[in-house]
Write a protein that holds these residues in place. Structure first.
Motif, PDB file in Angstrom:
ATOM      1  N   ALA A  40       3.310  14.208  17.684  1.00 18.00           N
ATOM      2  CA  ALA A  40       4.534  14.834  18.214  1.00 18.00           C
ATOM      3  C   ALA A  40       4.525  16.347  18.086  1.00 18.00           C
ATOM      4  N   THR A  41       3.815  16.883  17.081  1.00 15.45           N
ATOM      5  CA  THR A  41       3.836  18.327  16.844  1.00 15.45           C
ATOM      6  C   THR A  41       2.873  19.091  17.758  1.00 15.45           C
ATOM      7  N   GLY A  42       2.082  18.373  18.549  1.00 13.47           N
ATOM      8  CA  GLY A  42       1.103  19.028  19.424  1.00 13.47           C
ATOM      9  C   GLY A  42       1.696  19.396  20.770  1.00 13.47           C
ATOM     10  N   SER A  43       0.824  19.935  21.603  1.00  8.31           N
ATOM     11  CA  SER A  43       1.235  20.402  22.923  1.00  8.31           C
ATOM     12  C   SER A  43       1.784  19.250  23.782  1.00  8.31           C
ATOM     13  N   ILE A  44       1.062  18.128  23.839  1.00  8.81           N
ATOM     14  CA  ILE A  44       1.541  16.980  24.625  1.00  8.81           C
ATOM     15  C   ILE A  44       2.780  16.377  23.971  1.00  8.81           C
TER      16      ILE A  44
ATOM     17  N   GLY B  52       3.069  13.688  12.679  1.00  9.67           N
ATOM     18  CA  GLY B  52       2.458  15.018  12.628  1.00  9.67           C
ATOM     19  C   GLY B  52       1.331  14.992  11.616  1.00  9.67           C
ATOM     20  N   TYR B  53       0.628  16.103  11.506  1.00 10.33           N
ATOM     21  CA  TYR B  53      -0.517  16.134  10.582  1.00 10.33           C
ATOM     22  C   TYR B  53      -0.426  17.359   9.680  1.00 10.33           C
ATOM     23  N   SER B  54      -0.640  18.551  10.244  1.00  7.60           N
ATOM     24  CA  SER B  54      -0.585  19.760   9.405  1.00  7.60           C
ATOM     25  C   SER B  54       0.715  20.544   9.590  1.00  7.60           C
ATOM     26  N   ARG B  55       1.355  20.415  10.741  1.00  6.65           N
ATOM     27  CA  ARG B  55       2.546  21.238  11.023  1.00  6.65           C
ATOM     28  C   ARG B  55       3.822  20.529  10.548  1.00  6.65           C
ATOM     29  N   LEU B  56       4.016  20.555   9.224  1.00  4.57           N
ATOM     30  CA  LEU B  56       5.123  19.797   8.630  1.00  4.57           C
ATOM     31  C   LEU B  56       6.483  20.412   8.911  1.00  4.57           C
TER      32      LEU B  56
ATOM     33  N   GLY C 185       0.455   4.016   8.311  1.00  2.00           N
ATOM     34  CA  GLY C 185       1.768   4.411   8.832  1.00  2.00           C
ATOM     35  C   GLY C 185       1.723   4.624  10.337  1.00  2.00           C
ATOM     36  N   LEU C 186       0.643   5.272  10.804  1.00  8.33           N
ATOM     37  CA  LEU C 186       0.506   5.511  12.257  1.00  8.33           C
ATOM     38  C   LEU C 186       0.446   4.183  13.008  1.00  8.33           C
ATOM     39  N   CYS C 187      -0.358   3.250  12.468  1.00  9.03           N
ATOM     40  CA  CYS C 187      -0.509   1.948  13.147  1.00  9.03           C
ATOM     41  C   CYS C 187       0.816   1.178  13.112  1.00  9.03           C
TER      42      CYS C 187
ATOM     43  N   ALA D 294       0.343   8.266  23.152  1.00  8.74           N
ATOM     44  CA  ALA D 294      -0.841   8.443  22.308  1.00  8.74           C
ATOM     45  C   ALA D 294      -1.349   9.860  22.498  1.00  8.74           C
ATOM     46  N   ALA D 295      -0.903  10.780  21.651  1.00 13.04           N
ATOM     47  CA  ALA D 295      -1.239  12.200  21.836  1.00 13.04           C
ATOM     48  C   ALA D 295      -1.778  12.836  20.563  1.00 13.04           C
ATOM     49  N   ILE D 296      -2.429  12.006  19.719  1.00 13.27           N
ATOM     50  CA  ILE D 296      -3.204  12.575  18.606  1.00 13.27           C
ATOM     51  C   ILE D 296      -4.507  13.061  19.221  1.00 13.27           C
ATOM     52  N   VAL D 297      -5.067  14.156  18.704  1.00 14.44           N
ATOM     53  CA  VAL D 297      -6.315  14.662  19.276  1.00 14.44           C
ATOM     54  C   VAL D 297      -7.514  14.030  18.559  1.00 14.44           C
ATOM     55  N   GLY D 298      -8.523  13.645  19.340  1.00 11.33           N
ATOM     56  CA  GLY D 298      -9.799  13.210  18.782  1.00 11.33           C
ATOM     57  C   GLY D 298      -9.834  11.774  18.292  1.00 11.33           C
ATOM     58  N   ALA D 299     -10.935  11.473  17.567  1.00 13.77           N
ATOM     59  CA  ALA D 299     -11.197  10.113  17.092  1.00 13.77           C
ATOM     60  C   ALA D 299     -10.089   9.605  16.167  1.00 13.77           C
TER      61      ALA D 299
ATOM     62  N   LEU E  97      -1.431   7.220  27.712  1.00 15.60           N
ATOM     63  CA  LEU E  97      -2.666   7.679  27.075  1.00 15.60           C
ATOM     64  C   LEU E  97      -2.997   9.124  27.396  1.00 15.60           C
ATOM     65  N   ALA E  98      -2.811   9.995  26.372  1.00 18.05           N
ATOM     66  CA  ALA E  98      -3.306  11.380  26.469  1.00 18.05           C
ATOM     67  C   ALA E  98      -4.621  11.500  25.694  1.00 18.05           C
ATOM     68  N   ASN E  99      -4.722  10.767  24.598  1.00 17.72           N
ATOM     69  CA  ASN E  99      -5.864  10.814  23.674  1.00 17.72           C
ATOM     70  C   ASN E  99      -7.126  10.218  24.322  1.00 17.72           C
ATOM     71  N   LYS E 100      -7.734  11.034  25.221  1.00 19.18           N
ATOM     72  CA  LYS E 100      -8.889  10.536  25.987  1.00 19.18           C
ATOM     73  C   LYS E 100     -10.052  10.171  25.098  1.00 19.18           C
ATOM     74  N   GLU E 101     -10.186  10.856  23.927  1.00 15.94           N
ATOM     75  CA  GLU E 101     -11.325  10.581  23.056  1.00 15.94           C
ATOM     76  C   GLU E 101     -11.338   9.117  22.615  1.00 15.94           C
ATOM     77  N   ALA E 102     -10.157   8.527  22.425  1.00 14.53           N
ATOM     78  CA  ALA E 102     -10.082   7.118  21.996  1.00 14.53           C
ATOM     79  C   ALA E 102     -10.743   6.213  23.036  1.00 14.53           C
TER      80      ALA E 102
ATOM     81  N   SER F  95      -1.487  25.485  29.049  1.00 11.12           N
ATOM     82  CA  SER F  95      -1.301  25.805  27.638  1.00 11.12           C
ATOM     83  C   SER F  95      -1.525  24.521  26.847  1.00 11.12           C
ATOM     84  N   MET F  96      -2.573  24.490  25.996  1.00 13.88           N
ATOM     85  CA  MET F  96      -2.986  23.225  25.362  1.00 13.88           C
ATOM     86  C   MET F  96      -3.409  23.467  23.921  1.00 13.88           C
ATOM     87  N   GLY F  97      -3.664  22.382  23.181  1.00 18.01           N
ATOM     88  CA  GLY F  97      -4.191  22.489  21.821  1.00 18.01           C
ATOM     89  C   GLY F  97      -5.569  23.133  21.841  1.00 18.01           C
ATOM     90  N   ARG F  98      -6.028  23.585  20.662  1.00 12.96           N
ATOM     91  CA  ARG F  98      -7.273  24.368  20.604  1.00 12.96           C
ATOM     92  C   ARG F  98      -8.506  23.527  20.946  1.00 12.96           C
TER      93      ARG F  98
HETATM   94  P1  NDP Z   1      -2.727  19.537  19.835  1.00 14.51           P
HETATM   95  O1  NDP Z   1      -3.807  20.052  18.961  1.00 14.51           O
HETATM   96  O2  NDP Z   1      -1.714  20.477  20.383  1.00 14.51           O
HETATM   97  O3  NDP Z   1      -1.958  18.338  19.090  1.00 14.51           O
HETATM   98  C1  NDP Z   1      -2.653  17.338  18.403  1.00 14.51           C
HETATM   99  C2  NDP Z   1      -1.701  16.442  17.662  1.00 14.51           C
HETATM  100  O4  NDP Z   1      -2.453  15.520  16.847  1.00 14.51           O
HETATM  101  C3  NDP Z   1      -0.786  17.188  16.699  1.00 14.51           C
HETATM  102  O5  NDP Z   1       0.428  16.518  16.613  1.00 14.51           O
HETATM  103  C4  NDP Z   1      -1.553  17.099  15.369  1.00 14.51           C
HETATM  104  O6  NDP Z   1      -0.725  17.270  14.232  1.00 14.51           O
HETATM  105  C5  NDP Z   1      -2.081  15.683  15.467  1.00 14.51           C
HETATM  106  N1  NDP Z   1      -3.292  15.477  14.662  1.00 14.51           N
HETATM  107  C6  NDP Z   1      -4.368  16.302  14.554  1.00 14.51           C
HETATM  108  N2  NDP Z   1      -5.296  15.754  13.743  1.00 14.51           N
HETATM  109  C7  NDP Z   1      -4.791  14.576  13.315  1.00 14.51           C
HETATM  110  C8  NDP Z   1      -5.264  13.563  12.415  1.00 14.51           C
HETATM  111  N3  NDP Z   1      -6.464  13.648  11.830  1.00 14.51           N
HETATM  112  N4  NDP Z   1      -4.477  12.488  12.183  1.00 14.51           N
HETATM  113  C9  NDP Z   1      -3.265  12.379  12.786  1.00 14.51           C
HETATM  114  N5  NDP Z   1      -2.754  13.299  13.644  1.00 14.51           N
HETATM  115  C10 NDP Z   1      -3.518  14.384  13.892  1.00 14.51           C
HETATM  116  O7  NDP Z   1      -3.472  18.769  21.041  1.00 14.51           O
HETATM  117  P2  NDP Z   1      -2.924  18.457  22.513  1.00 14.51           P
HETATM  118  O8  NDP Z   1      -1.495  18.042  22.462  1.00 14.51           O
HETATM  119  O9  NDP Z   1      -3.316  19.557  23.418  1.00 14.51           O
HETATM  120  O10 NDP Z   1      -3.837  17.198  22.906  1.00 14.51           O
HETATM  121  C11 NDP Z   1      -3.584  15.920  22.393  1.00 14.51           C
HETATM  122  C12 NDP Z   1      -4.453  14.913  23.140  1.00 14.51           C
HETATM  123  O11 NDP Z   1      -4.070  14.921  24.504  1.00 14.51           O
HETATM  124  C13 NDP Z   1      -5.946  15.257  23.104  1.00 14.51           C
HETATM  125  O12 NDP Z   1      -6.684  14.080  23.048  1.00 14.51           O
HETATM  126  C14 NDP Z   1      -6.178  15.956  24.433  1.00 14.51           C
HETATM  127  O13 NDP Z   1      -7.500  15.801  24.913  1.00 14.51           O
HETATM  128  C15 NDP Z   1      -5.187  15.216  25.327  1.00 14.51           C
HETATM  129  N6  NDP Z   1      -4.731  15.979  26.485  1.00 14.51           N
HETATM  130  C16 NDP Z   1      -4.046  17.151  26.315  1.00 14.51           C
HETATM  131  C17 NDP Z   1      -3.623  17.899  27.403  1.00 14.51           C
HETATM  132  C18 NDP Z   1      -2.824  19.162  27.234  1.00 14.51           C
HETATM  133  O14 NDP Z   1      -2.413  19.732  28.246  1.00 14.51           O
HETATM  134  N7  NDP Z   1      -2.568  19.637  26.026  1.00 14.51           N
HETATM  135  C19 NDP Z   1      -3.937  17.462  28.767  1.00 14.51           C
HETATM  136  C20 NDP Z   1      -4.626  16.197  28.830  1.00 14.51           C
HETATM  137  C21 NDP Z   1      -5.008  15.493  27.725  1.00 14.51           C
HETATM  138  P3  NDP Z   1      -0.417  18.768  13.628  1.00 14.51           P
HETATM  139  O15 NDP Z   1      -0.219  19.657  14.800  1.00 14.51           O
HETATM  140  O16 NDP Z   1       0.843  18.559  12.835  1.00 14.51           O
HETATM  141  O17 NDP Z   1      -1.586  19.147  12.800  1.00 14.51           O
END
Ligand code: NDP
Ligand code: MG
Length: 396
Positions: free
Chosen positions: A12-16, A38-42, A87-89, A102-107, A125-130, A211-214
């Motif tokens: 929830a704390t990410g860009s998506i 969320g993860y780091s952005r408490l 908790g996530l599950c 599903a908008a956690i980034v990565g595996a 599904l945003a989390n394409k890596e999954a 404008s997206m996550g790093r």
């Molecule tokens: P962000 O980096 O902005 O957000 C990632 C989110 O995942 C944050 O809420 C972060 O928490 C959380 N997170 C990070 N690491 C972990 C972990 N180990 N365990 C649990 N939660 C974690 O990324 P985006 O929103 O940009 O992207 C999210 C997904 O969507 C990615 O898979 C990306 O490829 C996909 N996507 C994004 C698009 C975009 O426009 N942004 C477009 C299309 C796909 P916290 O911030 O609190 O650390």
């Protein structure tokens, strides 16, 4: 399904995540937030909990949980705080939940996303890596559970909108000849191969249109994002890699196209704002306001197209090869890429070394069948170890 849909937002704390909450907040009569993670952005997560009043919030560990609980108690907010992957599950598959973003980034997103799929949820599904890591198992789980899987990635959402409702009969059966996946080309579209050696993480993260996550920003800069999307498209639409073509389109107005055997090409257009695909998937098959401004074609004036340059952007070639090899190759590609992107962001490797590292890890790792989730994570782990070993030899 109840009248008001209850939504879990993973990431929830990410860009998506934030764009999703923006759309949800426009329609309180339709959507209610059930859980936020969320993860780091408490501090941001606390603010989101106070604004959206979820029943649950999920953080990575006990320390973060106690910090969040203190903040919630001080504000008189009775939201239950859960921890870690369990908790996530839990919030992904809870019986009260109608849909999961599903908008956690990565595996890290794989297990909770799969938990939502296995529970038969509507999964956005945003989390394409999954999906890239575990495509066959993931899509089998969708079929077994009857989950409704809706793509959020703008290209895949566009393709979904351009396909007929019965496309799952098979793309050839519904007359599809090619899928044309558009790519902006990223911030280095016009940067020479020589100059790519010296680009910085800040430059890589300054995307011209989105404008997206790093992590995804670096993926866009290396064009690995398009490579991951190619694999994602193959799984989502049961397409052979050979019918998915990448088209560089710098304006990011056409989000992708479908080419039919009769010569018709259908495209979906819109301003580059993720709230459009998010609103599309949230309300599907209906349409709702997303807050995105109407497209002004006169202001855009022109749409350009180019072939991708796989010499300067070898990640695209590596991803296509992984898509063709199938089995564990995409999981290995993804894991090596996650390590490489992190190392680049930390200044430990140069930009072109992202592709070099991935290529060497792919060469070292045998392609094996992935029959279980454990096998997926084992392949992921082996690839990360190889990538770390490469970093020790070549990184700064
Ligand atoms: P962000 O980096 O902005 O957000 C990632 C989110 O995942 C944050 O809420 C972060 O928490 C959380 N997170 C990070 N690491 C972990 C972990 N180990 N365990 C649990 N939660 C974690 O990324 P985006 O929103 O940009 O992207 C999210 C997904 O969507 C990615 O898979 C990306 O490829 C996909 N996507 C994004 C698009 C975009 O426009 N942004 C477009 C299309 C796909 P916290 O911030 O609190 O650390
Ligand atoms: Mg995309």
């Amino acid at each position: 399904m109840s009248q008001v849909q209850r939504i879990t937002v993973l990431g929830a704390t990410g860009s998506i995540g934030l764009s999703t909450l923006d759309v949800i907040a426009r329609h309180p009569e339709r959507y209610q937030v059930f859980a936020l993670t969320g993860y780091s952005r408490l501090d941001e997560l606390l603010a989101l909990c106070l604004r959206h009043r979820p029943a649950y919030a999920v953080v990575p560990d006990a320390r973060s949980a106690s910090r969040l609980r203190d903040g919630l108690a001080a504000a008189g907010c009775d939201c239950e705080v859960l921890e870690g992957e369990a908790g996530l599950c839990q919030v992904a598959c809870a019986s009260e939940v109608d849909a999961v973003m599903a908008a956690i980034v990565g595996a890290a997103g794989l297990r909770p996303t799969l938990a939502a799929v296995r529970a038969g949820k509507k999964v956005l599904l945003a989390n394409k890596e999954a999906l890239v890591m575990s495509g066959a198992l993931f899509m089998q789980a969708v079929r077994d559970s009857g989950a409704v899987l809706l793509p959020i990635d703008s290209e895949h959402n566009a393709i979904f909108q351009c396909l007929p409702g019965d496309y799952s009969r098979g793309l050839a059966q519904v007359g599809v000849r090619r899928i044309l996946l558009t790519a902006s080309g990223g911030p280095f579209r016009e940067t020479s191969a020589g100059a790519l050696r010296d680009v910085t993480p800040e430059q890589a993260c300054a995307h011209p249109n989105w404008s997206m996550g790093r992590k995804i920003s670096v993926d866009s800069a290396s064009m690995m994002n398009k490579g991951l999307e190619l694999i994602e498209a193959c799984w989502l639409f049961d397409a052979a890699p050979s019918i998915v073509e990448v088209v560089v389109h710098p304006q990011s107005v056409i989000h992708s196209l479908v080419d039919y055997v009769d010569g018709s090409v259908l495209a979906q257009l819109g301003n580059p704002d993720m709230r459009t695909p998010i609103a599309n998937a949230l309300a599907w098959p209906q349409r709702i306001d997303s807050g995105v401004a109407p497209l002004d074609l006169f202001a855009i004036a022109r749409l350009d197209f180019q072939a991708p340059d796989e010499q300067r952007f070898p990640c695209l070639r590596l991803a296509r090869a992984a898509a063709e090899a199938g089995n564990s190759a995409p999981a290995v590609l993804n894991a090596a890429n996650e390590v490489a992107v992190e190392a680049f962001l930390q200044g430990r490797i140069r930009f072109p070394e992202i592709a070099s590292m991935i290529e060497q890890v792919l060469e070292q790792e045998p392609v094996v069948a992935l029959a279980s989730l454990e096998a997926v994570f084992a392949a992921d782990q082996r690839a990360r170890e190889h990538a770390q070993a490469w970093l020790r030899r070549h990184g700064r």
